[in-house]
Write a protein that holds these residues in place. Structure first.
Motif, mmCIF file in Angstrom:
data_model
loop_
_atom_site.group_PDB
_atom_site.id
_atom_site.type_symbol
_atom_site.label_atom_id
_atom_site.label_comp_id
_atom_site.label_asym_id
_atom_site.label_seq_id
_atom_site.Cartn_x
_atom_site.Cartn_y
_atom_site.Cartn_z
ATOM 1 N N THR A 17 0.906 -1.221 0.076
ATOM 2 C CA THR A 17 0.064 0.047 0.085
ATOM 3 C C THR A 17 0.815 1.289 -0.032
ATOM 4 N N TYR A 18 0.103 2.452 -0.006
ATOM 5 C CA TYR A 18 0.823 3.783 -0.003
ATOM 6 C C TYR A 18 1.928 3.881 -1.145
ATOM 7 N N GLU A 24 -3.201 3.510 -2.295
ATOM 8 C CA GLU A 24 -4.146 3.969 -1.210
ATOM 9 C C GLU A 24 -3.565 3.620 0.012
ATOM 10 N N PRO A 25 -4.099 4.108 1.018
ATOM 11 C CA PRO A 25 -3.586 3.970 2.575
ATOM 12 C C PRO A 25 -3.980 2.610 3.115
ATOM 13 N N THR A 26 -3.106 2.061 3.959
ATOM 14 C CA THR A 26 -3.622 0.588 4.236
ATOM 15 C C THR A 26 -4.945 0.438 4.714
ATOM 16 N N THR A 27 -5.218 1.156 5.742
ATOM 17 C CA THR A 27 -6.510 1.158 6.441
ATOM 18 C C THR A 27 -7.848 1.033 5.397
ATOM 19 N N GLU A 28 -7.661 2.054 4.742
ATOM 20 C CA GLU A 28 -8.797 2.216 3.601
ATOM 21 C C GLU A 28 -8.946 1.151 2.474
ATOM 22 N N PHE A 29 -7.659 0.930 2.107
ATOM 23 C CA PHE A 29 -7.827 -0.189 1.121
ATOM 24 C C PHE A 29 -8.260 -1.669 1.583
ATOM 25 N N THR A 33 -10.000 -2.073 4.146
ATOM 26 C CA THR A 33 -11.714 -1.901 4.147
ATOM 27 C C THR A 33 -12.463 -2.226 2.915
ATOM 28 N N LYS A 34 -11.782 -1.804 1.737
ATOM 29 C CA LYS A 34 -12.542 -1.832 0.492
ATOM 30 C C LYS A 34 -12.370 -3.426 0.064
#
Length: 308
Positions: A89-90, A115-120, A122-123
Motif C-alpha cells: 500500500t501507500y 491507497e492508505p492501508t486501512t482504507e484499502f 476495508t474496500k
C-alpha cells in the motif's frame, strides 16, 4: 467453493503489477486479507497462507530496519508459503528488492496500490466478502422501499413488475427484476442484487422492457440492498385473509438466513404498493421496539381501569 482470480483484483482496484505478471490467474478463496506480523519473526503456527497478504508502512518499515540477511530470510519464509498474492500500500517502492525477487522466483503476484492501508483493506475485504459469498438466483423482484430491502415473489403474471413500477413512481428504488441474485455475506445477512444483464431494466406486460434510470432518473435504481422482508403476491382466496391484531411472523429460508415472510392477496381495488410500504415501515418500527398491537391493547386496558 467460489473463487476469484488475482487478475480480477488487479482490474477492480487498478493495481500495479510489480512481479508475477504471468501468474495473475492464481485464485483467491478466502474473504479476509491478512497483514503479516508474527510471521516476520518466524512464527507460522496460525499463518493464513490462503489469504491475500497486505503490507503497509508498518511492515515495510520493519523490513527496512533488518539486516540484509534477516530481510531475505523473513521475506523468503513468507513467500514460500505461496499465498495468492502480496499487495503493498501507500505506493511504497523503496526496499522491495527482495520481495520482488522472491515473488518472481515463486510465481506469486506482487501488486501495489497508492491507497492508505486501512482504507484499502476495508474496500478489499468488502469486495471479497461479496464476490466469494454463497449465492442463488430466484424469480422475483427486488426493491428498496424507504431504505428497507424487499424480495417480491409470486407466480408469473401475478403483477410483481407492475407493483414495482408503482413503487418506483412513489420514490422507491428498483434493485432487480425477473432474476434476483441473493448473496449470503454473513449468517444473518442476505444481500439482493441484479445479474448485470438485467441491471436497471423492468419488464412490464403490455408495455415491454423499460429502463427505469432513463425514465425516472438515478434515484429510481440501486445496485444492491439487504433483504429483510420476503413478500409473496398471491391470488385472492375467499375467507383466508388474516384480521388479527398482530400476525405471528412466518419465515422463508434463503441460504440459511431466515427472512420474515408476508403474503399479500390480490383483488381489484387493493392498493398493493401501499400495503408493501406499510409492511416495510411496520418492520422498521418493530426493529425499534414498537408494536401497534401492544399499544392498542394497552389503551384498552387503561380504559378498563379508568371505568373501574
Amino acid at each position: 467453493m467460489k473463487t476469484i482470480s488475482v487478475q480480477q483484483l488487479v482490474a477492480r482496484f487498478k493495481l500495479e503489477v510489480l512481479a508475477g505478471a504471468g501468474k495473475l490467474d492464481r485464485t483467491i478463496s478466502q474473504s479476509k486479507v491478512h497483514r503479516p506480523g508474527l510471521e516476520f519473526v518466524g512464527y507460522f503456527d496460525f499463518f493464513p497462507m490462503e489469504r491475500v497478504q497486505v503490507m503497509g508502512r508498518k511492515e515495510i518499515t520493519y523490513l527496512h530496519k533488518q539486516t540484509e540477511e534477516e530481510r531475505m530470510l523473513h521475506i523468503g519464509n513468507i513467500v514460500r508459503y505461496r499465498p495468492p498474492c502480496f499487495i503493498v500500500t501507500y505506493g511504497q517502492g523503496e526496499g522491495l528488492k527482495y520481495l520482488t525477487q522472491y515473488c518472481e522466483e515463486e510465481g506469486i503476484p506482487l501488486l501495489r496500490t497508492v491507497e492508505p492501508t486501512t482504507e484499502f483493506i476495508t474496500k478489499l475485504d468488502g469486495y471479497l466478502v461479496k464476490s466469494l459469498a454463497s449465492e442463488i438466483s430466484v424469480h422475483g423482484v427486488c426493491m428498496n422501499v424507504s431504505g428497507i430491502g424487499i424480495l417480491l415473489r409470486g407466480q408469473s403474471g401475478i403483477g410483481k413488475s407492475e407493483t414495482a413500477h408503482t413503487l418506483i413512481r412513489r420514490g422507491h428504488r428498483l434493485v432487480a427484476d425477473d432474476i434476483v441474485t441473493l448473496k449470503r455475506i454473513s449468517p444473518q445477512t442476505l444481500i439482493g442484487t441484479h445479474n448485470e444483464t438485467t441491471k436497471e431494466f423492468l419488464a412490464l406486460r403490455s408495455i415491454g422492457l423499460v429502463n427505469v434510470v432513463r425514465l425516472y432518473g438515478r434515484k429510481a435504481f440501486q445496485d444492491e440492498t439487504r433483504i429483510v422482508l420476503d413478500i409473496e403476491l398471491a391470488r385472492w382466496r375467499e375467507n383466508e385473509l388474516n384480521n388479527e391484531l398482530e400476525l405471528q411472523p412466518g419465515y422463508t429460508d434463503y441460504l440459511g438466513v431466515k427472512v420474515p415472510h408476508i403474503e399479500i392477496q390480490l383483488q381489484p381495488g387493493r392498493d398493493v404498493a401501499g400495503l408493501i410500504e406499510a409492511a416495510a415501515n411496520n418492520w422498521y418500527l418493530r426493529q425499534h421496539g414498537y408494536s401497534a398491537a401492544e399499544e392498542f391493547i394497552k389503551r384498552i386496558e387503561e380504559q378498563m381501569e379508568e371505568n373501574g
